[in-house]
Design an enzyme around this catalytic site. Structure first.
Site, PDB file in Angstrom:
ATOM      1  N   CYS A  11      -1.152   0.348  10.414  1.00 23.24           N
ATOM      2  CA  CYS A  11      -1.543  -0.513   9.406  1.00 23.24           C
ATOM      3  C   CYS A  11      -0.248  -1.317   9.049  1.00 23.24           C
ATOM      4  O   CYS A  11       0.973  -0.651   8.780  1.00 23.24           O
ATOM      5  CB  CYS A  11      -2.088  -0.066   8.240  1.00 23.24           C
ATOM      6  SG  CYS A  11      -2.679  -1.196   6.978  1.00 23.24           S
ATOM      7  N   CYS A  27     -20.647   2.079   6.107  1.00 20.02           N
ATOM      8  CA  CYS A  27     -20.083   1.354   7.434  1.00 20.02           C
ATOM      9  C   CYS A  27     -18.878   2.375   7.673  1.00 20.02           C
ATOM     10  O   CYS A  27     -18.066   2.440   6.947  1.00 20.02           O
ATOM     11  CB  CYS A  27     -19.785   0.033   7.116  1.00 20.02           C
ATOM     12  SG  CYS A  27     -18.648  -0.962   8.480  1.00 20.02           S
ATOM     13  N   CYS A  47     -17.021  -9.285   3.754  1.00 22.40           N
ATOM     14  CA  CYS A  47     -16.341  -8.000   3.630  1.00 22.40           C
ATOM     15  C   CYS A  47     -15.364  -8.046   2.606  1.00 22.40           C
ATOM     16  O   CYS A  47     -14.185  -8.741   3.347  1.00 22.40           O
ATOM     17  CB  CYS A  47     -15.728  -7.392   4.928  1.00 22.40           C
ATOM     18  SG  CYS A  47     -17.317  -7.257   6.166  1.00 22.40           S
ATOM     19  N   CYS A  82       0.835  -1.182   0.104  1.00 21.78           N
ATOM     20  CA  CYS A  82       0.064  -0.271  -0.021  1.00 21.78           C
ATOM     21  C   CYS A  82       0.783   1.209   0.114  1.00 21.78           C
ATOM     22  O   CYS A  82       1.909   1.181   0.517  1.00 21.78           O
ATOM     23  CB  CYS A  82      -0.829   0.093   1.017  1.00 21.78           C
ATOM     24  SG  CYS A  82      -2.058   1.470   1.129  1.00 21.78           S
ATOM     25  N   ARG A 128     -20.326  -2.947  15.688  1.00 19.04           N
ATOM     26  CA  ARG A 128     -19.297  -4.129  15.494  1.00 19.04           C
ATOM     27  C   ARG A 128     -17.951  -4.089  16.188  1.00 19.04           C
ATOM     28  O   ARG A 128     -17.076  -3.357  16.031  1.00 19.04           O
ATOM     29  CB  ARG A 128     -19.105  -4.089  14.036  1.00 19.04           C
ATOM     30  CG  ARG A 128     -18.297  -5.427  13.388  1.00 19.04           C
ATOM     31  CD  ARG A 128     -18.350  -5.647  12.134  1.00 19.04           C
ATOM     32  NE  ARG A 128     -19.514  -5.537  11.470  1.00 19.04           N
ATOM     33  CZ  ARG A 128     -19.570  -4.514  10.089  1.00 19.04           C
ATOM     34  NH1 ARG A 128     -18.736  -3.832   9.799  1.00 19.04           N
ATOM     35  NH2 ARG A 128     -20.839  -4.499   9.745  1.00 19.04           N
ATOM     36  N   CYS A 188     -19.816  -6.333   1.577  1.00 18.38           N
ATOM     37  CA  CYS A 188     -19.432  -4.865   1.566  1.00 18.38           C
ATOM     38  C   CYS A 188     -18.291  -4.904   1.104  1.00 18.38           C
ATOM     39  O   CYS A 188     -17.348  -5.848   1.016  1.00 18.38           O
ATOM     40  CB  CYS A 188     -19.425  -4.583   3.354  1.00 18.38           C
ATOM     41  SG  CYS A 188     -18.750  -3.011   3.704  1.00 18.38           S
ATOM     42  N   CYS A 242      -0.460   5.103   6.836  1.00 18.22           N
ATOM     43  CA  CYS A 242      -1.514   5.004   8.076  1.00 18.22           C
ATOM     44  C   CYS A 242      -0.450   4.116   9.265  1.00 18.22           C
ATOM     45  O   CYS A 242       0.047   3.046   9.053  1.00 18.22           O
ATOM     46  CB  CYS A 242      -2.458   4.268   7.933  1.00 18.22           C
ATOM     47  SG  CYS A 242      -3.569   4.676   6.444  1.00 18.22           S
TER      48      CYS A 242
END
Length: 380
Positions: free
Chosen positions: A72, A202, A109, A65, A272, A142, A69
């Protein structure tokens, strides 16, 4: 406690607590913890009974990626020894998803690392959604693909996606301490795009990144204003090789207080319990079921969860039941998406170094080596 009586009454009426009341929940003592859980549990049962919705993650593309972040393990420059692979094909993704559905998951998901999808990526994910829907009747899908460009949410909806996930993660005031390659406003815009396209939004948060109580309240109040249908609450998994690997700021008791605060602020929303529950809540996970009405089954994106059968046993032993495919998750007034009732429905800096503090459990952090992207059966 007068505070808890007031919060219960407001939750049963879907009224927003004050910021002071939300902060007071986070400041309650361990001696009062069971009273806090019981009070928030009344609100949870009012809107969701004793049902627990199961969700299953499929990591379509792992690692590599370009975003930074701090939390992560897939970030730019990450030294975490995670699985790294490019896009799964529709057939393989559908096979992995089927394992979760067979284990009781109502929603699949689909997640892919990256800043956001290209139009070609959206085509690829659309074919995957169609394959999953064709092979698993009634399952919700999702997508979580990062920042969306104009028109992409509509294309995902046309392909059969039911929802789109994009978390705010932390407060607007501290967002720049966590991520510099995109902004808090970028995230809000993507949630708005998903809602405008008719997707169920979400959006949630990550706790345990060194934030203050005020930051947690800020992000949860922002989420209520954003009005997603589901709010995932993640607890930081401090994975070696990431800037936050030494951030062990949570106790199981604090995690429960955070979940209770979220429930009081978002009483009729699918709350959740997401990543990090095994690491941070540990043996108090069953108590969290009195606060949340949704969990992930099995493994996460790059780390392992507890055995799926253990999840199912925990739900049954705590006196809850798995929500069936034929049951509508949201209360009737929200079932069409959004509140329809206006306002009624509606950290210190990262990178601490040194040894993990007392109470830290790095032994519980296990990098995923099974499921998507491997030849080993998934945990479901």
């Amino acid at each position: 406690m007068d505070l808890l009586s007031t919060l219960v009454e407001k939750g049963l009426r879907r009224e927003l607590p004050t910021r002071e009341e939300a902060l007071a929940v986070l400041a309650t003592s361990d001696d009062d913890l069971l009273d806090v859980v019981a009070a928030a549990g009344r609100v949870r049962r009012q809107w969701f009974g004793r049902r627990v919705k199961l969700n299953y993650l499929v990591n379509l593309k792992s690692g590599l990626c370009p975003e930074d972040c701090s939390y992560c393990s897939q970030r730019l420059g990450s030294k975490a020894e995670i699985l790294k692979y490019t896009w799964l094909g529709p057939e393989e993704a559908s096979r992995v998803a089927a394992a979760g559905v067979a284990g009781g998951a109502k929603r699949v998901c689909l997640v892919a690392s990256g800043r956001g999808p290209t139009d070609r990526d959206v085509d690829r994910v659309s074919r995957t959604i169609e394959a999953i829907k064709e092979q698993n009747e009634g399952v919700e899908v999702c997508a979580c693909l990062g920042l969306l460009s104009q028109g992409q949410a509509e294309r995902l909806r046309e392909a059969g996606a039911d929802a789109y996930n994009h978390n705010l993660n932390t407060s607007e005031g501290t967002y720049g301490d966590i991520t510099t390659t995109h902004t808090y406003a970028d995230r809000v815009d993507t949630v708005h795009q998903a809602q405008a396209a008719g997707l169920s939004a979400c959006s949630g948060l990550i706790a345990g990144m060194g934030e203050k109580d005020e930051d947690l309240v800020d992000v949860v109040f922002s989420l209520r204003e954003l009005d997603p249908d589901s709010v995932p609450v993640n607890f930081l998994i401090p994975i070696e090789g990431t800037p936050l690997a030494k951030e062990w700021n949570l106790t199981p008791q604090r995690c429960l207080r955070i979940l209770a605060m979220v429930r009081f602020v978002c009483p009729d929303v699918e709350v959740r319990l997401a990543g990090g529950r095994e690491v941070q809540l540990r043996s108090l996970q069953p108590l969290a079921l009195h606060l949340v009405n949704s969990i992930f089954l099995g493994d996460y994106l790059t780390s392992e969860g507890q055995a799926a059968q253990t999840d199912l046993d925990m739900i049954a032993d705590a006196g809850f039941e798995v929500e069936g495919a034929g049951t509508t998750t949201l209360p009737e007034h929200r079932a069409g998406g959004g509140c329809g009732g206006g306002a009624v429905c509606a950290d210190g800096p990262p990178g601490a170094s040194g040894q993990a503090p007392a109470g830290a459990r790095p032994d519980l952090v296990a990098v995923r080596r099974r499921g998507a992207g491997t030849d080993t059966a998934p945990n479901a």
